[in-house]
Design a protein around this motif. Structure first.
Motif, mmCIF file in Angstrom:
data_model
loop_
_atom_site.group_PDB
_atom_site.id
_atom_site.type_symbol
_atom_site.label_atom_id
_atom_site.label_comp_id
_atom_site.label_asym_id
_atom_site.label_seq_id
_atom_site.Cartn_x
_atom_site.Cartn_y
_atom_site.Cartn_z
ATOM 1 N N VAL A 125 12.089 4.559 -6.311
ATOM 2 C CA VAL A 125 11.513 5.823 -5.837
ATOM 3 C C VAL A 125 12.186 7.023 -6.497
ATOM 4 C CG1 VAL A 125 10.592 4.864 -3.694
ATOM 5 C CG2 VAL A 125 12.879 5.892 -3.695
ATOM 6 N N ARG A 126 13.466 6.917 -6.837
ATOM 7 C CA ARG A 126 14.145 8.001 -7.572
ATOM 8 C C ARG A 126 13.513 8.158 -8.958
ATOM 9 N NH1 ARG A 126 18.613 10.684 -6.723
ATOM 10 N NH2 ARG A 126 19.333 9.223 -5.145
ATOM 11 N N ASP A 127 13.266 7.049 -9.629
ATOM 12 C CA ASP A 127 12.612 7.104 -10.944
ATOM 13 C C ASP A 127 11.239 7.767 -10.828
ATOM 14 O OD1 ASP A 127 12.156 6.197 -13.830
ATOM 15 O OD2 ASP A 127 10.520 5.175 -12.771
ATOM 16 N N ILE A 185 17.639 -1.226 -4.843
ATOM 17 C CA ILE A 185 16.521 -1.349 -5.791
ATOM 18 C C ILE A 185 15.404 -0.392 -5.397
ATOM 19 C CG2 ILE A 185 14.716 -2.903 -6.639
ATOM 20 C CD1 ILE A 185 16.880 -5.147 -6.440
ATOM 21 N N TRP A 186 15.087 -0.332 -4.102
ATOM 22 C CA TRP A 186 14.065 0.606 -3.643
ATOM 23 C C TRP A 186 14.448 2.031 -4.004
ATOM 24 C CZ3 TRP A 186 9.240 0.053 -2.281
ATOM 25 C CH2 TRP A 186 8.809 -1.173 -1.799
ATOM 26 N N GLU A 187 15.709 2.386 -3.772
ATOM 27 C CA GLU A 187 16.146 3.741 -4.091
ATOM 28 C C GLU A 187 15.980 4.037 -5.576
ATOM 29 O OE1 GLU A 187 19.806 6.887 -3.506
ATOM 30 O OE2 GLU A 187 20.168 4.779 -3.036
ATOM 31 N N ALA A 244 6.423 -6.955 -2.774
ATOM 32 C CA ALA A 244 6.035 -6.583 -4.139
ATOM 33 C C ALA A 244 7.266 -6.455 -5.030
ATOM 34 C CB ALA A 244 5.262 -5.265 -4.132
ATOM 35 N N THR A 245 7.088 -6.752 -6.311
ATOM 36 C CA THR A 245 8.173 -6.584 -7.284
ATOM 37 C C THR A 245 8.322 -5.096 -7.611
ATOM 38 O OG1 THR A 245 6.724 -6.760 -9.200
ATOM 39 C CG2 THR A 245 7.644 -8.831 -8.316
ATOM 40 N N PRO A 246 9.479 -4.695 -8.160
ATOM 41 C CA PRO A 246 9.650 -3.287 -8.544
ATOM 42 C C PRO A 246 8.563 -2.800 -9.505
ATOM 43 C CG PRO A 246 11.771 -4.363 -8.491
ATOM 44 C CD PRO A 246 10.739 -5.445 -8.294
ATOM 45 N N ALA A 247 8.087 -3.645 -10.399
ATOM 46 C CA ALA A 247 7.027 -3.238 -11.330
ATOM 47 C C ALA A 247 5.733 -2.912 -10.590
ATOM 48 C CB ALA A 247 6.781 -4.335 -12.368
ATOM 49 N N VAL A 248 5.393 -3.704 -9.578
ATOM 50 C CA VAL A 248 4.184 -3.450 -8.792
ATOM 51 C C VAL A 248 4.360 -2.174 -7.968
ATOM 52 C CG1 VAL A 248 2.696 -4.319 -6.934
ATOM 53 C CG2 VAL A 248 3.452 -5.853 -8.752
ATOM 54 N N VAL A 249 5.552 -1.958 -7.422
ATOM 55 C CA VAL A 249 5.818 -0.733 -6.673
ATOM 56 C C VAL A 249 5.608 0.482 -7.582
ATOM 57 C CG1 VAL A 249 7.554 0.610 -5.423
ATOM 58 C CG2 VAL A 249 7.443 -1.884 -5.117
ATOM 59 N N SER A 250 6.182 0.446 -8.776
ATOM 60 C CA SER A 250 6.018 1.558 -9.728
ATOM 61 C C SER A 250 4.549 1.768 -10.082
ATOM 62 C CB SER A 250 6.826 1.308 -11.001
ATOM 63 O OG SER A 250 8.195 1.416 -10.726
ATOM 64 N N LEU A 251 3.824 0.683 -10.287
ATOM 65 C CA LEU A 251 2.399 0.781 -10.601
ATOM 66 C C LEU A 251 1.639 1.477 -9.478
ATOM 67 C CD1 LEU A 251 -0.160 -0.092 -12.266
ATOM 68 C CD2 LEU A 251 -0.183 -2.111 -10.795
ATOM 69 N N ARG A 252 1.862 1.067 -8.242
ATOM 70 C CA ARG A 252 1.159 1.666 -7.105
ATOM 71 C C ARG A 252 1.535 3.142 -6.939
ATOM 72 N NH1 ARG A 252 -2.595 -1.515 -7.342
ATOM 73 N NH2 ARG A 252 -2.414 -3.543 -6.363
ATOM 74 N N GLU A 299 0.854 -1.181 0.000
ATOM 75 C CA GLU A 299 0.000 0.000 0.000
ATOM 76 C C GLU A 299 0.888 1.227 0.000
ATOM 77 O OE1 GLU A 299 -2.519 -0.021 3.465
ATOM 78 O OE2 GLU A 299 -0.876 0.473 4.807
ATOM 79 N N VAL A 300 0.368 2.288 -0.632
ATOM 80 C CA VAL A 300 1.075 3.559 -0.715
ATOM 81 C C VAL A 300 0.155 4.630 -0.143
ATOM 82 C CG1 VAL A 300 2.038 5.296 -2.268
ATOM 83 C CG2 VAL A 300 2.410 2.867 -2.743
ATOM 84 N N LEU A 301 0.670 5.381 0.818
ATOM 85 C CA LEU A 301 -0.059 6.491 1.416
ATOM 86 C C LEU A 301 0.723 7.764 1.119
ATOM 87 C CD1 LEU A 301 -2.247 7.674 3.340
ATOM 88 C CD2 LEU A 301 -0.657 7.178 5.226
ATOM 89 N N VAL A 302 0.064 8.740 0.486
ATOM 90 C CA VAL A 302 0.688 10.029 0.201
ATOM 91 C C VAL A 302 -0.017 11.073 1.055
ATOM 92 C CG1 VAL A 302 1.304 11.723 -1.557
ATOM 93 C CG2 VAL A 302 1.143 9.301 -2.172
ATOM 94 N N GLU A 303 0.781 11.804 1.842
ATOM 95 C CA GLU A 303 0.241 12.812 2.740
ATOM 96 C C GLU A 303 0.945 14.149 2.503
ATOM 97 O OE1 GLU A 303 -0.686 10.815 6.862
ATOM 98 O OE2 GLU A 303 1.286 10.143 6.137
#
Length: 103
Positions: free
Chosen positions: A61-63, A56-58, A82-90, A31-35
């Motif tokens: 999120v940098r991208d 990989i996380w860096e 989650a895979t990097p692709a799912v992270v980017s999607l979210r 899950e991603v929460l933006v505040e």
């Protein structure tokens, strides 16, 4: 669990917005929460069950920051492998929800 933190400066300052939540914490997802935040940049706080993937996380999120350039926001990610692709999607879903919430 591992906690990672990244902060990026610059970008466009977001107008006032209500927190945005996308995704769900489940096996292989996140899950991603933006505040809103008072900072002039974008801060990321990641809680992940997958230890040892900081580089990989860096990169992911940098991208995201380079593509969307958010400022004045804190992004919290709760990850369950989650895979990097799912992270980017979210992350992109959260950015889209922010764009849709703009006045």
């Amino acid at each position: 669990m591992e906690t990672l933190r990244y902060e990026f400066s610059g970008g466009h300052r977001l107008p006032p917005f209500a927190p945005i939540l996308v995704g769900v914490v489940a096996s292989g997802n996140l899950e991603v929460l933006v505040e809103p935040a008072a900072s002039e940049g974008c801060a990321f706080r990641i809680e992940t069950s997958a230890r040892g993937f900081g580089a990989i996380w860096e990169a992911v999120v940098r991208d995201f920051h380079e593509r969307h350039g958010l400022a004045g926001a804190t992004v919290s990610i709760n990850d369950m492998g989650a895979t990097p692709a799912v992270v980017s999607l979210r992350l992109d879903q959260a950015a889209s929800a922010l764009a849709g919430a703009a006045p």
